[in-house]
Design an enzyme around this catalytic site. Structure first.
Site, PDB file in Angstrom:
ATOM      1  N   ARG A 114       0.096  -9.740   8.163  1.00  0.00           N
ATOM      2  CA  ARG A 114       0.885  -9.115   9.224  1.00  0.00           C
ATOM      3  C   ARG A 114       0.038  -8.342  10.217  1.00  0.00           C
ATOM      4  NH1 ARG A 114       6.194  -6.493   6.598  1.00  0.00           N
ATOM      5  NH2 ARG A 114       6.784  -6.389   8.797  1.00  0.00           N
TER       6      ARG A 114
ATOM      7  N   PRO B 215       0.746  -1.238   0.000  1.00  0.00           N
ATOM      8  CA  PRO B 215       0.000   0.000   0.000  1.00  0.00           C
ATOM      9  C   PRO B 215       0.780   1.293   0.000  1.00  0.00           C
ATOM     10  CG  PRO B 215       0.210  -0.822   2.218  1.00  0.00           C
ATOM     11  CD  PRO B 215       1.203  -1.486   1.366  1.00  0.00           C
ATOM     12  N   GLU B 216       1.186   1.781  -1.110  1.00  0.00           N
ATOM     13  CA  GLU B 216       1.515   3.199  -1.185  1.00  0.00           C
ATOM     14  C   GLU B 216       0.358   3.829  -1.950  1.00  0.00           C
ATOM     15  OE1 GLU B 216       5.661   4.184  -2.112  1.00  0.00           O
ATOM     16  OE2 GLU B 216       6.203   2.138  -1.618  1.00  0.00           O
TER      17      GLU B 216
END
Length: 278
Positions: free
Chosen positions: A111, A2-3
């Site tokens: 994560r 996710p950028e």
DNA sequence: CCTTGAACCTGCGGGC
DNA sequence: TGCCCGCAGGTTCAAG
């Protein structure tokens, strides 16, 4: 995954199956993420209609028909995947949304750095997720003047500064490395020395890299980036990121022996070409 | 205020 | 084959 470009890709992918639809069923399978899901999340969403889906910073935003907004962050490893009908949930599928059309949207995050939250649409500017943020990289308020003002006097490296969301929103590790390479600026350079002429050159490069990445459906490391399951392919355009030991395009063309280096800045890997970036 | 470093998690690939 | 180590797209918090 996710950028900014990846989050934008997720929003666009969700558009087709979620906009105007209602959440018929919401199954929260595990709520102990690093930031736990709010209590009553499923109840608050069930029956609600999704009026609008859009990106704010690196968050996926869903406006609901009751004035609330569902805020989703994908952390480091989060994904949203779409399935036209019910599928049995996998290991890290933490939330499964089912729409009134029977489409399933699954939030998966091994994560567990991702999060979901609910807020009032009218109170977002003051929300703790957003109030401290600088201008969005793709907005007009991110320009040479604003960047120069933010960098002035800063002693941190330009690489670390670009990843500081108070300075510019949306740039993460990959796009910071790629932008600096394309602008010919060393990631080790003190941020303050980029104010002025270098900022003038850097801003359009950042915007262009992000726009190209969105066009490519984002970058895929090992995951599927697009909700459709297709892979984004901007990783094929990486010039330095993940290319330690290789020659950058310019050095290769000139037959120079220089290799891309990896260093650590602010606890994150930085990739750059010491010959092409100064 | 600025800057740095650690913490939060799981999985995967490389080296031995 | 198996184990250990380092590394991975982000954000927040504490300490200097």
């Amino acid at each position: 995954m996710p950028e900014l470009p990846e989050v934008e890709t997720v929003c666009r992918g969700l558009q087709g199956v979620l906009k105007g639809r209602r959440f018929a069923h919401v199954d929260v399978r595990r709520k102990d993420l690093r930031i736990p899901f709010p209590k009553g999340l499923a109840g608050a969403l069930t029956g609600r209609q999704v009026a609008r889906i859009y990106r704010r910073a690196k968050y996926v935003m869903m406006d609901l028909d009751d004035g609330q907004v569902l805020i989703v962050h994908l952390g480091m490893s989060g994904r949203m995947t779409i399935s036209p009908q019910a599928v049995s949930p996998g290991k890290h599928d933490h939330v499964v949304f089912t729409t009134d059309e029977g489409t399933q949207i699954t939030f998966n995050d091994p994560r567990r750095f991702g999060l979901m939250a609910l807020a009032q649409q009218s109170e977002l500017d003051a929300h703790k997720f957003f109030r401290h943020l600088g201008p969005d990289a793709l907005s007009e308020s991110f320009n040479a003047e604003s960047l120069s003002a933010s960098l002035k006097g800063r002693k941190t490296s330009i690489k670390v500064a670009l990843m500081d969301q108070r300075i510019v929103v949306g740039v993460g590790n990959i796009y910071a490395c790629e932008s600096l390479y394309r602008a010919g600026i060393s990631p080790k350079r003190k941020a303050g020395t980029v104010a002025g002429g270098r900022a003038q050159a850097l801003v359009p490069v950042i915007k262009e890299v992000l726009r190209q990445a969105i066009k490519a459906g984002g970058s895929s490391l090992r995951d599927h980036v697009q909700p459709s399951g297709e892979l984004g392919y901007f990783q094929d355009s990486w010039q330095v990121y993940g290319r330690e030991g290789e020659s950058c395009g310019t050095c290769k063309k000139k037959g120079l022996g220089h290799a891309v280096k990896r260093i650590v800045q602010g606890g994150r890997s930085t990739f750059y070409c010491a010959r092409c970036q100064a």
